[in-house]
Design a protein around this motif. Structure first.
Motif, PDB file in Angstrom:
ATOM      1  N   ARG A 195      81.664  96.612 119.812  1.00  0.00           N
ATOM      2  CA  ARG A 195      81.438  96.948 121.282  1.00  0.00           C
ATOM      3  C   ARG A 195      82.452  97.355 121.552  1.00  0.00           C
ATOM      4  NH1 ARG A 195      84.112  92.673 123.681  1.00  0.00           N
ATOM      5  NH2 ARG A 195      85.203  92.191 122.201  1.00  0.00           N
ATOM      6  N   PRO A 196      82.107  98.209 123.062  1.00  0.00           N
ATOM      7  CA  PRO A 196      83.302  98.495 123.218  1.00  0.00           C
ATOM      8  C   PRO A 196      84.705  98.761 123.508  1.00  0.00           C
ATOM      9  CG  PRO A 196      80.587  98.802 124.209  1.00  0.00           C
ATOM     10  CD  PRO A 196      81.364  98.136 123.308  1.00  0.00           C
ATOM     11  N   GLY A 197      85.331  99.462 123.127  1.00  0.00           N
ATOM     12  CA  GLY A 197      86.752  98.735 123.613  1.00  0.00           C
ATOM     13  C   GLY A 197      87.482  97.588 122.743  1.00  0.00           C
ATOM     14  N   SER A 198      86.922  97.032 121.362  1.00  0.00           N
ATOM     15  CA  SER A 198      86.972  95.710 121.246  1.00  0.00           C
ATOM     16  C   SER A 198      87.663  96.835 119.504  1.00  0.00           C
ATOM     17  CB  SER A 198      85.970  94.975 120.200  1.00  0.00           C
ATOM     18  OG  SER A 198      84.895  95.722 119.875  1.00  0.00           O
ATOM     19  N   ARG A 199      88.663  95.691 119.148  1.00  0.00           N
ATOM     20  CA  ARG A 199      89.352  95.725 117.728  1.00  0.00           C
ATOM     21  C   ARG A 199      88.650  94.719 117.164  1.00  0.00           C
ATOM     22  NH1 ARG A 199      95.489  94.523 120.289  1.00  0.00           N
ATOM     23  NH2 ARG A 199      94.327  92.150 120.904  1.00  0.00           N
ATOM     24  N   ASN A 200      87.870  95.381 116.135  1.00  0.00           N
ATOM     25  CA  ASN A 200      87.403  94.218 115.348  1.00  0.00           C
ATOM     26  C   ASN A 200      87.868  94.371 113.465  1.00  0.00           C
ATOM     27  OD1 ASN A 200      84.389  94.493 115.982  1.00  0.00           O
ATOM     28  ND2 ASN A 200      85.398  96.148 116.834  1.00  0.00           N
ATOM     29  N   ALA A 201      87.687  92.951 112.779  1.00  0.00           N
ATOM     30  CA  ALA A 201      88.499  93.085 111.352  1.00  0.00           C
ATOM     31  C   ALA A 201      87.109  92.758 110.298  1.00  0.00           C
ATOM     32  CB  ALA A 201      89.413  92.657 111.337  1.00  0.00           C
ATOM     33  N   LEU A 202      86.829  93.536 109.151  1.00  0.00           N
ATOM     34  CA  LEU A 202      85.541  92.899 108.157  1.00  0.00           C
ATOM     35  C   LEU A 202      86.460  92.705 107.031  1.00  0.00           C
ATOM     36  CD1 LEU A 202      83.722  96.549 107.791  1.00  0.00           C
ATOM     37  CD2 LEU A 202      82.774  94.624 109.072  1.00  0.00           C
ATOM     38  N   LEU A 203      86.186  91.118 107.209  1.00  0.00           N
ATOM     39  CA  LEU A 203      87.088  90.091 105.560  1.00  0.00           C
ATOM     40  C   LEU A 203      85.939  89.629 104.976  1.00  0.00           C
ATOM     41  CD1 LEU A 203      88.220  88.127 108.343  1.00  0.00           C
ATOM     42  CD2 LEU A 203      89.809  89.861 106.601  1.00  0.00           C
ATOM     43  N   GLY A 204      86.416  90.226 103.876  1.00  0.00           N
ATOM     44  CA  GLY A 204      85.477  89.417 102.444  1.00  0.00           C
ATOM     45  C   GLY A 204      86.082  90.197 101.732  1.00  0.00           C
ATOM     46  N   PRO A 205      85.939  89.916 100.109  1.00  0.00           N
ATOM     47  CA  PRO A 205      86.074  89.870  98.829  1.00  0.00           C
ATOM     48  C   PRO A 205      85.819  91.386  98.530  1.00  0.00           C
ATOM     49  CG  PRO A 205      84.340  88.586  98.747  1.00  0.00           C
ATOM     50  CD  PRO A 205      84.456  88.724 100.057  1.00  0.00           C
ATOM     51  N   ASN A 206      86.356  91.934  97.519  1.00  0.00           N
ATOM     52  CA  ASN A 206      86.064  93.617  97.232  1.00  0.00           C
ATOM     53  C   ASN A 206      84.880  93.171  96.182  1.00  0.00           C
ATOM     54  OD1 ASN A 206      88.991  94.210  96.949  1.00  0.00           O
ATOM     55  ND2 ASN A 206      89.699  93.500  94.328  1.00  0.00           N
ATOM     56  N   GLY A 207      84.357  94.552  96.556  1.00  0.00           N
ATOM     57  CA  GLY A 207      82.191  94.104  96.233  1.00  0.00           C
ATOM     58  C   GLY A 207      81.702  93.533  97.941  1.00  0.00           C
ATOM     59  N   ALA A 208      82.320  93.676  98.840  1.00  0.00           N
ATOM     60  CA  ALA A 208      81.470  92.586  99.695  1.00  0.00           C
ATOM     61  C   ALA A 208      80.254  93.729 100.076  1.00  0.00           C
ATOM     62  CB  ALA A 208      82.340  91.743 100.465  1.00  0.00           C
ATOM     63  N   GLY A 209      81.445  94.755 100.253  1.00  0.00           N
ATOM     64  CA  GLY A 209      80.223  96.590 101.027  1.00  0.00           C
ATOM     65  C   GLY A 209      81.099  97.054 102.168  1.00  0.00           C
ATOM     66  N   LYS A 210      82.275  95.908 102.583  1.00  0.00           N
ATOM     67  CA  LYS A 210      83.150  97.112 103.568  1.00  0.00           C
ATOM     68  C   LYS A 210      83.308  97.863 103.335  1.00  0.00           C
ATOM     69  CE  LYS A 210      86.623  94.001 102.188  1.00  0.00           C
ATOM     70  NZ  LYS A 210      86.014  94.036 101.125  1.00  0.00           N
ATOM     71  N   TYR A 225      93.492  87.391 112.033  1.00  0.00           N
ATOM     72  CA  TYR A 225      93.441  86.438 112.816  1.00  0.00           C
ATOM     73  C   TYR A 225      94.393  87.292 114.086  1.00  0.00           C
ATOM     74  CZ  TYR A 225      93.839  81.712 115.199  1.00  0.00           C
ATOM     75  OH  TYR A 225      94.088  80.771 115.754  1.00  0.00           O
ATOM     76  N   ARG A 226      95.539  87.864 113.911  1.00  0.00           N
ATOM     77  CA  ARG A 226      96.342  87.667 115.094  1.00  0.00           C
ATOM     78  C   ARG A 226      95.906  89.054 115.927  1.00  0.00           C
ATOM     79  NH1 ARG A 226      99.910  88.501 111.291  1.00  0.00           N
ATOM     80  NH2 ARG A 226     100.835  91.136 110.161  1.00  0.00           N
ATOM     81  N   TRP A 227      95.586  90.129 114.803  1.00  0.00           N
ATOM     82  CA  TRP A 227      95.202  91.094 115.492  1.00  0.00           C
ATOM     83  C   TRP A 227      93.271  91.493 116.820  1.00  0.00           C
ATOM     84  CZ3 TRP A 227      91.595  95.093 114.502  1.00  0.00           C
ATOM     85  CH2 TRP A 227      92.203  96.323 115.210  1.00  0.00           C
ATOM     86  N   ALA A 228      92.601  90.750 115.778  1.00  0.00           N
ATOM     87  CA  ALA A 228      91.187  91.764 116.398  1.00  0.00           C
ATOM     88  C   ALA A 228      90.939  90.220 117.926  1.00  0.00           C
ATOM     89  CB  ALA A 228      90.496  91.046 115.113  1.00  0.00           C
ATOM     90  N   ASP A 229      89.290  91.521 117.898  1.00  0.00           N
ATOM     91  CA  ASP A 229      89.268  90.389 119.435  1.00  0.00           C
ATOM     92  C   ASP A 229      87.894  89.820 118.494  1.00  0.00           C
ATOM     93  OD1 ASP A 229      90.369  91.455 121.345  1.00  0.00           O
ATOM     94  OD2 ASP A 229      89.645  93.612 121.039  1.00  0.00           O
ATOM     95  N   ASP A 230      87.322  90.573 117.311  1.00  0.00           N
ATOM     96  CA  ASP A 230      86.055  89.812 116.683  1.00  0.00           C
ATOM     97  C   ASP A 230      86.068  90.112 115.133  1.00  0.00           C
ATOM     98  OD1 ASP A 230      85.240  89.292 119.387  1.00  0.00           O
ATOM     99  OD2 ASP A 230      84.338  91.757 118.999  1.00  0.00           O
ATOM    100  N   LEU A 231      85.554  89.371 114.600  1.00  0.00           N
ATOM    101  CA  LEU A 231      85.534  89.240 112.886  1.00  0.00           C
ATOM    102  C   LEU A 231      84.251  88.942 112.874  1.00  0.00           C
ATOM    103  CD1 LEU A 231      88.323  86.663 112.870  1.00  0.00           C
ATOM    104  CD2 LEU A 231      88.652  89.144 112.476  1.00  0.00           C
ATOM    105  N   HIS A 232      84.305  90.104 111.614  1.00  0.00           N
ATOM    106  CA  HIS A 232      83.231  89.880 110.629  1.00  0.00           C
ATOM    107  C   HIS A 232      82.906  89.775 109.261  1.00  0.00           C
ATOM    108  CE1 HIS A 232      81.747  92.618 114.661  1.00  0.00           C
ATOM    109  NE2 HIS A 232      82.655  93.034 114.136  1.00  0.00           N
TER     110      HIS A 232
END
Length: 286
Positions: free
Chosen positions: A31-46, A206-213
Motif C-alpha cells: 500500500r502507498p505510504g505503508s511500512r512493510n516487512a517480509l518474514l521468512g527463512p533463508n531461501g524463502a524468496g525474500k 512486529y513493532r515497526w511494520a504496518d503490514d507483514l508478509h
C-alpha cells in the motif's frame, strides 16, 4: 488489506539458471505510504522478490505492477521505474561504486542528466537525511559497515524514490547502530516514503511494520496488519518464525492479572503498561 496497491506481485514465478526455485505463484501488494516487512527463512524468496520489485529480475510467469501498470522491462521503462523505486542491497559493497561518499551519492542523479546545482541539492539533502553530512568528502573504504549502509540509502534517496526496498537492512549492525537505523527508517516513513524490507527479526518487524508478509518456499503464505500477528501463530510457524518475545512475556503477565489481554507491540510499550498498572498493584498487592 484493501486499497490501491503501489507495488503488486501477481502470481510471480521465478526459476534460476540452475533450476532452483526463486518464487512460486507469489502474490502480495504494498500500500502507498505503508511500512512493510517480509518474514521468512533463508531461501524463502525474500531477496528474489525485492529484485523483481525493481526490475532486476523478470518473472517466468505472473506479473509485477507499479501503480496498477505492468513493469516495462525496456531500457526506458526500467530507467523510469528506478527513479521511483530504489533498492538497497544487504551487502553495501555490492552497491558502492565510487571513491568518495559525495561521488557515490551523486552517481544516480548525474546519470539522470540533472543540472549540477540540482544534483548538489539532492546529494546534500540525502546526506542530511542519513546523518552523514560531515562525511561527504570521506573515502568510502574508511567508513564503518553501518555508515556504508547509510551511504547506500543516501544514494537511493538522491533519486527521490516513492518506494524504498531494503534487503536485510539490520544485518551486521550492533545494538547502537540498529537503534540509529530504526530511527532513520522512522524518519523516512514519516516523509511519506513507502518501505518494503526483508528481515529475520520478528520482534523488530512486529513493532515497526504496518503490514507483514510471510514467505516460505517462494510463496507468500499470508499478508496481514502487524497488529494481527498474535492471532497468526500457525502461519508464523509455517514461515519458520517464532512469536515475538514481547508476546510471551505479555501472556505471562496477563495470566497473573497484571496487564490487560490486549498485547503491546514492543518492550517499551509493555513497560509503559506496567508503569500504568503500578498504582493499582500497590493498592491491591497479590
Amino acid at each position: 488489506m484493501s486499497g490501491e496497491a503501489l507495488l503488486r506481485f501477481a502470481a510471480v514465478c521465478q526459476r534460476y539458471e540452475d533450476g532452483s526455485r526463486g518464487l512460486e505463484e507469489c502474490s502480495l501488494s504494498i500500500r502507498p505510504g505503508s511500512r512493510n516487512a517480509l518474514l521468512g527463512p533463508n531461501g524463502a524468496g525474500k531477496t528474489t522478490l525485492l529484485l523483481h520489485g525493481v526490475g532486476l529480475l523478470r518473472p517466468a510467469r505472473g506479473q509485477v505492477e507499479f501503480q496498477g501498470r505492468p513493469l516495462d522491462y525496456g531500457r526506458a521503462g526500467l530507467r523510469q521505474l528506478r527513479q521511483r523505486v530504489g533498492l538497497v542491497f544487504q551487502n553495501p559493497e555490492r552497491q558502492l561504486l565510487s571513491a568518495s561518499v559525495y561521488e557515490d551519492i551523486s552517481f544516480g542523479p548525474l546519470n539522470l542528466g540533472l543540472p549540477e546545482a540540482q544534483v548538489r541539492q539532492r546529494v546534500e539533502a540525502a546526506l542530511g537525511a542519513v546523518g552523514l553530512a560531515d562525511c561527504r568528502e570521506r573515502a568510502v573504504h574508511q567508513l564503518s559497515f553501518g555508515q556504508k549502509k547509510r551511504v547506500c540509502i543516501a544514494g537511493v534517496l538522491a533519486m527521490e524514490p516513492e518506494l524504498l526496498l531494503l534487503d536485510e537492512p539490520l544485518a551486521g549492525l550492533d545494538g547502537p547502530m540498529r537503534r540509529e537505523f530504526e530511527a532513520l527508517l522512522e524518519q523516512l516513513a514519516g516523509q511519506g516514503i513507502t518501505i518494503l524490507l526483508s528481515t529475520h527479526d520478528v520482534d523488530f518487524a512486529y513493532r515497526w511494520a504496518d503490514d507483514l508478509h510471510l514467505l516460505a518456499e517462494g510463496r507468500c503464505l499470508a499478508s496481514f496488519p502487524a497488529r494481527e500477528l498474535p492471532r497468526q501463530q500457525a502461519l508464523l510457524a509455517a514461515a519458520g518464525q517464532a512469536l515475538p518475545a514481547v508476546l510471551g512475556l505479555h501472556r505471562r503477565l496477563a495470566d497473573l492479572g497484571l496487564l490487560p489481554d490486549e498485547p503491546p507491540r514492543s518492550l517499551d510499550a509493555l513497560l509503559a503498561a506496567l508503569d500504568g498498572a503500578a498504582p493499582d498493584l500497590k493498592r491491591n498487592p497479590a
